[in-house]
Design an enzyme around this catalytic site. Structure first.
Site, PDB file in Angstrom:
ATOM      1  N   ILE A  62     -50.600  -7.639 -38.069  1.00  0.00           N
ATOM      2  CA  ILE A  62     -51.428  -8.009 -39.227  1.00  0.00           C
ATOM      3  C   ILE A  62     -50.592  -7.588 -40.433  1.00  0.00           C
ATOM      4  O   ILE A  62     -50.040  -6.483 -40.454  1.00  0.00           O
ATOM      5  CB  ILE A  62     -52.814  -7.313 -39.182  1.00  0.00           C
ATOM      6  N   SER A  63     -50.431  -8.464 -41.415  1.00  0.00           N
ATOM      7  CA  SER A  63     -49.545  -8.183 -42.545  1.00  0.00           C
ATOM      8  C   SER A  63     -50.059  -7.034 -43.410  1.00  0.00           C
ATOM      9  O   SER A  63     -51.249  -6.733 -43.428  1.00  0.00           O
ATOM     10  CB  SER A  63     -49.399  -9.429 -43.424  1.00  0.00           C
ATOM     11  N   GLN A  64     -49.118  -6.442 -44.144  1.00  0.00           N
ATOM     12  CA  GLN A  64     -49.432  -5.395 -45.117  1.00  0.00           C
ATOM     13  C   GLN A  64     -50.410  -5.968 -46.163  1.00  0.00           C
ATOM     14  O   GLN A  64     -50.237  -7.105 -46.601  1.00  0.00           O
ATOM     15  CB  GLN A  64     -48.098  -5.022 -45.775  1.00  0.00           C
TER      16      GLN A  64
END
Ligand code: SAH
Length: 223
Positions: A62-64
């Site tokens: 899951i992206s930053q």
């Protein structure tokens, strides 16, 4: 393992979003209202609002939060937008988009992730996101054209189908590059007779793979 104190969405927005020049009120409010903890594995619950990407299984992340907010702001979506996302992953980016856009269509290669994301989105009451399992390099022709396209895995090229499915006047954000080279977020703007492409931010994403057989054989260590 590293340790980060548990943070909530409000702190996340103050320390990672507003302080880094994400000021579009619609984006800020979307980042505040989506419960990021619902999209991460239980064992990372304490890190749900921390300033980093997190594993979501099957080698994906899951992206930053900042990257999610940056890409959402750069797309310039509105309540009229019909957005295509490639790389559903946890469903978090789709949820953020769904708070601003009219409809979100998202394509995920790995069925397990697609199903899980569907359940999470349903559980938190998001109804304007449609998920399909498949190779996102083909886009989603049945619902094209899209006013906006966001790709959340790094591609070595800009897939032709995605360029085709972008509406005239539309904007696409896509990380371009491979694992060893620097990747850049590229902003693609399509006009009637031209396509403009510009690099806007160095980034690091997992790769956009070409098909599921390739994906699986890689994991098993086959040739
Ligand atoms: N947007 C996600 C993070 C994406 S990680 C989130 O908010 O959580 C990148 C995702 O792209 C992974 O889930 C990976 O399985 C998926 N992916 C990789 N190649 C793909 C392809 N060709 N088509 C669709 N999805 C792909």
């Amino acid at each position: 393992m590293f340790y980060t104190e548990s943070k909530n969405a409000e702190e996340m927005v103050r320390e990672q979003i507003l302080s880094r020049d994400i000021l579009d009120p619609a984006v800020v409010s979307a980042m505040r209202s989506v419960p990021r903890h619902a999209f991460v594995n239980q064992k990372y619950a304490d890190l749900a609002y921390s300033d980093q990407p997190l594993p979501i299984g099957l080698g994906q992340t899951i992206s930053q939060p900042y990257v999610v907010a940056f890409m959402t702001q750069a797309l310039r979506i509105s309540p009229k937008s019909r957005v295509l996302e490639i790389g559903t992953g946890s469903g978090y980016q789709a949820a953020v988009l769904s708070k601003i856009a009219r409809e979100v269509y998202t394509v995920e290669l790995l069925e397990t992730l697609a199903k899980k994301a569907e359940t999470v989105l349903k559980n938190i009451g998001i109804r304007n996101v449609r998920i399909r399992q498949g190779d996102g390099r083909d886009g989603w022709p049945e619902f094209a054209p899209f006013s906006h396209i966001i790709v959340t895995a790094a591609s070595e090229d800009i897939p032709k189908e995605l360029e085709k499915q972008l509406a005239i006047g539309g904007r696409m954000i896509i990380p371009v590059g491979n694992r060893d080279r620097t990747q850049y977020l590229v902003l693609v703007q399509k006009e009637k007779d031209s396509i403009r492409k510009e690099k806007i931010l160095p980034v690091r994403f997992v790769p956009l793979v070409k098909d599921s057989s390739k994906h699986v054989s890689k994991k098993k260590g086959a040739a």
